[in-house]
Design a protein around this motif. Structure first.
Motif, PDB file in Angstrom:
ATOM      1  N   HIS A  70       0.507  -0.632   0.249  1.00  0.00           N
ATOM      2  CA  HIS A  70       0.095   0.393  -0.089  1.00  0.00           C
ATOM      3  C   HIS A  70       0.987   1.360   0.253  1.00  0.00           C
ATOM      4  N   LEU A  73       2.808   2.001  -2.826  1.00  0.00           N
ATOM      5  CA  LEU A  73       1.442   2.360  -4.522  1.00  0.00           C
ATOM      6  C   LEU A  73       1.347   4.196  -4.123  1.00  0.00           C
ATOM      7  N   ALA A  74       1.090   4.340  -2.918  1.00  0.00           N
ATOM      8  CA  ALA A  74       1.162   5.907  -2.372  1.00  0.00           C
ATOM      9  C   ALA A  74       2.450   6.455  -2.510  1.00  0.00           C
ATOM     10  N   GLU A  77       2.750   8.018  -5.846  1.00  0.00           N
ATOM     11  CA  GLU A  77       2.499   9.908  -6.590  1.00  0.00           C
ATOM     12  C   GLU A  77       3.317  10.991  -6.915  1.00  0.00           C
ATOM     13  N   VAL A  82      -1.106   8.790 -10.244  1.00  0.00           N
ATOM     14  CA  VAL A  82      -1.863   7.387  -9.802  1.00  0.00           C
ATOM     15  C   VAL A  82      -3.022   7.909  -9.608  1.00  0.00           C
ATOM     16  N   ILE A  84      -6.193   4.088  -8.496  1.00  0.00           N
ATOM     17  CA  ILE A  84      -6.289   2.874  -8.026  1.00  0.00           C
ATOM     18  C   ILE A  84      -7.792   2.976  -8.142  1.00  0.00           C
ATOM     19  N   HIS A  93      -5.291   1.938   1.855  1.00  0.00           N
ATOM     20  CA  HIS A  93      -5.238   2.474   0.575  1.00  0.00           C
ATOM     21  C   HIS A  93      -5.416   3.969   1.182  1.00  0.00           C
ATOM     22  N   SER A  98      -2.551   7.104  -0.195  1.00  0.00           N
ATOM     23  CA  SER A  98      -2.784   7.032  -2.048  1.00  0.00           C
ATOM     24  C   SER A  98      -4.306   8.362  -2.107  1.00  0.00           C
ATOM     25  N   SER A  99      -4.020   8.970  -2.784  1.00  0.00           N
ATOM     26  CA  SER A  99      -4.990  10.055  -2.998  1.00  0.00           C
ATOM     27  C   SER A  99      -6.372   9.962  -4.291  1.00  0.00           C
ATOM     28  N   ILE A 101      -8.562   7.050  -5.079  1.00  0.00           N
ATOM     29  CA  ILE A 101      -9.243   5.835  -4.551  1.00  0.00           C
ATOM     30  C   ILE A 101     -10.550   5.788  -5.126  1.00  0.00           C
TER      31      ILE A 101
END
Length: 231
Positions: A70, A73-74, A77, A82, A84, A93, A98-99, A101
């Protein structure tokens, strides 16, 4: 301009945080028949069973943390735009940073009325029979059950159709309509797959883009590849 990296994630990425995958080998989910706890008919038959089931899932979510996959993936960015698209109903997430989603199957941390047109509300407490939405109707989990429409599907398709890079991680690609998102990626889009068990990877991508490993191990490897190749 950053390349658009679109990620389709499934239960396999959250399993490493301690969240059980949706369906066990015996077809049950936490010892319940799927149709009893994940269908409108099951809710109509026994709303208390269904509410208790998701209350337990919501409590479990408070006890786990995002894992390295997780977080990686963040971190991407910083290098890519990115987006998701996740089949998961947890908020790992989001909690990893992550921003952008899209939750195809709903979110455990939200609730809605049994009246389908009602506003979705943030909700992290237990839901009991008799707990009401502001519209006066019974609250239910904001989960897309079997037999229900997938409201975010059009948004997911639109995002996928703009992808420069596409990553499949932690999903068997057997759950529809979520798995059909791959059909909408552009011809120029390069597709990567991270999964220890996925059969026939050639149907999605080239052999060299198939990373047969856990989500965390695969993301450690893929992050290096993407930055080296596209930065």
């Amino acid at each position: 301009m950053k390349k658009k990296l679109v990620v389709l994630s499934g239960a396999g990425i959250s399993a490493e945080s301690g969240i059980k995958t949706f369906r066990d080998y015996n077809g049950l989910w936490e010892n319940h028949r799927i149709e009893d706890v994940a269908s409108p008919e099951g809710f109509a038959r026994n709303p208390k069973l269904v509410l208790d089931f998701y209350n337990a899932r919501r409590q479990q979510l408070k006890e786990v943390e995002p894992n390295t996959a997780h977080k990686l993936l963040a971190e991407l960015e910083e290098y890519f735009d990115v987006h998701i698209i996740t089949q998961n109903v947890d908020d790992l997430h989001e909690r990893s940073g992550s921003s952008k989603i899209i939750h195809l199957h709903g979110e455990l941390t939200k609730a809605k009325s049994v009246n389908e047109n009602s506003k979705i509300v943030d909700y992290t407490d237990d839901i009991q029979v008799g707990d009401l939405h502001p519209d006066g109707s019974q609250l239910r989990p904001h989960i897309v059950w079997f037999g229900e429409m997938v409201p975010e599907m059009d948004n997911a398709i639109e995002i996928a159709s703009q992808a420069d890079l596409f990553l499949i991680i932690g999903t068997s690609m057997q759950v529809y309509p979520a798995a059909s998102v791959i059909r909408y990626v552009p011809e120029h889009c390069e597709v990567f797959v991270i999964d220890p068990n996925l059969d026939n990877p050639n149907s999605f991508t080239k052999n060299e883009n198939y990373i047969k490993s856990s989500a965390t191990e695969g993301m450690n490897h893929l992050k290096e590849i993407l930055i080296k190749k596209y930065q």
